[in-house]
Design an enzyme around this catalytic site. Structure first.
Site, PDB file in Angstrom:
ATOM      1  N   TYR A   1      43.989  34.941  35.523  1.00  0.00           N
ATOM      2  CA  TYR A   1      43.924  35.829  36.689  1.00  0.00           C
ATOM      3  C   TYR A   1      45.339  36.094  37.203  1.00  0.00           C
ATOM      4  O   TYR A   1      45.742  37.236  37.426  1.00  0.00           O
ATOM      5  CB  TYR A   1      43.081  35.174  37.774  1.00  0.00           C
ATOM      6  CG  TYR A   1      42.886  36.010  39.021  1.00  0.00           C
ATOM      7  CD1 TYR A   1      43.790  35.930  40.091  1.00  0.00           C
ATOM      8  CD2 TYR A   1      41.804  36.866  39.146  1.00  0.00           C
ATOM      9  CE1 TYR A   1      43.611  36.689  41.231  1.00  0.00           C
ATOM     10  CE2 TYR A   1      41.612  37.621  40.296  1.00  0.00           C
ATOM     11  CZ  TYR A   1      42.512  37.529  41.334  1.00  0.00           C
ATOM     12  OH  TYR A   1      42.331  38.291  42.470  1.00  0.00           O
TER      13      TYR A   1
ATOM     14  N   SER B   1      47.500  41.136  44.142  1.00  0.00           N
ATOM     15  CA  SER B   1      47.087  39.874  44.774  1.00  0.00           C
ATOM     16  C   SER B   1      48.329  39.094  45.169  1.00  0.00           C
ATOM     17  O   SER B   1      49.435  39.386  44.689  1.00  0.00           O
ATOM     18  CB  SER B   1      46.281  39.055  43.752  1.00  0.00           C
ATOM     19  OG  SER B   1      46.139  37.715  44.170  1.00  0.00           O
TER      20      SER B   1
HETATM   21  C1  GCO Z   1      42.124  31.463  43.777  1.00  0.00           C
HETATM   22  C2  GCO Z   1      41.630  32.724  44.444  1.00  0.00           C
HETATM   23  C3  GCO Z   1      42.706  33.785  44.498  1.00  0.00           C
HETATM   24  C4  GCO Z   1      42.131  34.938  45.267  1.00  0.00           C
HETATM   25  C5  GCO Z   1      43.051  36.020  45.524  1.00  0.00           C
HETATM   26  C6  GCO Z   1      44.202  35.662  46.390  1.00  0.00           C
HETATM   27  O1  GCO Z   1      41.388  30.921  42.954  1.00  0.00           O
HETATM   28  O2  GCO Z   1      43.253  31.062  44.111  1.00  0.00           O
HETATM   29  O3  GCO Z   1      40.503  33.244  43.753  1.00  0.00           O
HETATM   30  O4  GCO Z   1      43.054  34.155  43.187  1.00  0.00           O
HETATM   31  O5  GCO Z   1      41.051  35.471  44.548  1.00  0.00           O
HETATM   32  O6  GCO Z   1      43.503  36.552  44.307  1.00  0.00           O
HETATM   33  O7  GCO Z   1      44.836  36.901  46.640  1.00  0.00           O
END
Ligand code: GCO
Ligand code: CA
Length: 255
Positions: free
Chosen positions: A159, A146
């Site tokens: 995440y 990501s």
């Molecule tokens: C957030 C988004 C990001 C996207 C993605 C970007 O909350 O900023 O969910 O995390 O999902 O990962 O590449």
């Protein structure tokens, strides 16, 4: 140079977390390039619905319902695919969840769920398919990274931590397995229109910020991820290893 380099005919791809979103788009793209794809998720009904859509378009698809956060279930699931369908030559470690919240208010459970779904799963699944790939002297592993593999954003702590980690795990896999003819690379999407980002798109303030922050001036559309996946899954990338391919409209290249 022939387009044959990008042909996946005769190869089998397992895509984790592929009942919707990026995973389903990757599965469709690899299938359209000739691969026999295996969809994975925990919810069999959702997998069957997704598989029916691909089959309706004449694509070769099977499903394998198992929980990628459960090491034993992964080993059993991959063993079953390889026994019943054949070797997995391409693995897309795509399963992922984003449970947002401020770190100082985040319960253990939220943290552990994200780490397990986004990171443990990639290790369990890669380990399960690598045994056969090493024996065959060839294989492709594509980890869904990501822009958060490089950038942080408030409320996305766990995440972001997992996307940074899976980026480095991609390089660690390259270090262990390149000599066995296995290429391990990452696809690092920017902001794409998916179920996971729907809450963000519904927020006018975020939407305006994202379109200004992204040089392309817009959200990515899922078919725009497919070319990178076919490239990394095919012979066209036989000397690309440990690389994170950013598909982000330029987001990580400019401030
Ligand atoms: C957030 C988004 C990001 C996207 C993605 C970007 O909350 O900023 O969910 O995390 O999902 O990962 O590449
Ligand atoms: Ca799932």
């Amino acid at each position: 140079m022939s387009l044959k380099l990008f042909d996946l005919t005769g190869r089998r791809a397992l895509i984790t977390g592929s009942s919707q979103g990026i995973g389903l788009a990757l599965a469709r793209g690899l299938a359209e390039a000739g691969a026999a794809v295996v969809l994975n998720g925990r919810d069999r009904a959702k997998l069957e619905a997704a598989a029916a859509r691909l089959k309706a378009d004449g694509l070769a698809v099977d499903i394998a319902a198992f929980d990628v956060t459960d090491s034993a279930a992964v080993d059993a699931g991959v063993a079953r695919i390889e026994a019943e369908l054949g070797p997995v030559g391409i693995l897309c470690n795509n399963a992922g969840v984003n449970l947002r919240g401020a770190l100082h208010e985040m319960p253990d459970e939220t943290w552990h769920t994200v780490i397990a779904t986004n990171l443990h799963s990639a290790f369990y699944c890669a380990r399960a398919v690598a045994k056969g790939m090493v024996a065959r002297g060839q294989g492709k592993i594509i980890n869904t990274c990501s822009v958060m593999s490089m950038l942080g954003r408030a409320t996305t702590g766990p995440y972001t931590a997992t996307k940074g980690a899976i980026g480095m795990l991609t390089k660690a896999m390259c270090a262990d397995w390149a000599k066995h003819g296995i290429q391990c690379n990452g696809i690092a999407p920017g902001y794409f229109s998916t179920e996971l980002t729907a809450p963000l798109r519904a927020n006018p303030e975020f939407n305006d910020w994202l379109c200004k922050r992204t040089p392309a001036g817009r959200w990515g559309e899922l078919p725009e991820l497919v070319g990178a996946a076919v490239f990394l899954a095919s012979d066209a990338s036989s000397y690309v290893n440990g690389h994170l391919l950013y598909v982000d409209g330029g987001l990580t290249s400019v401030v």
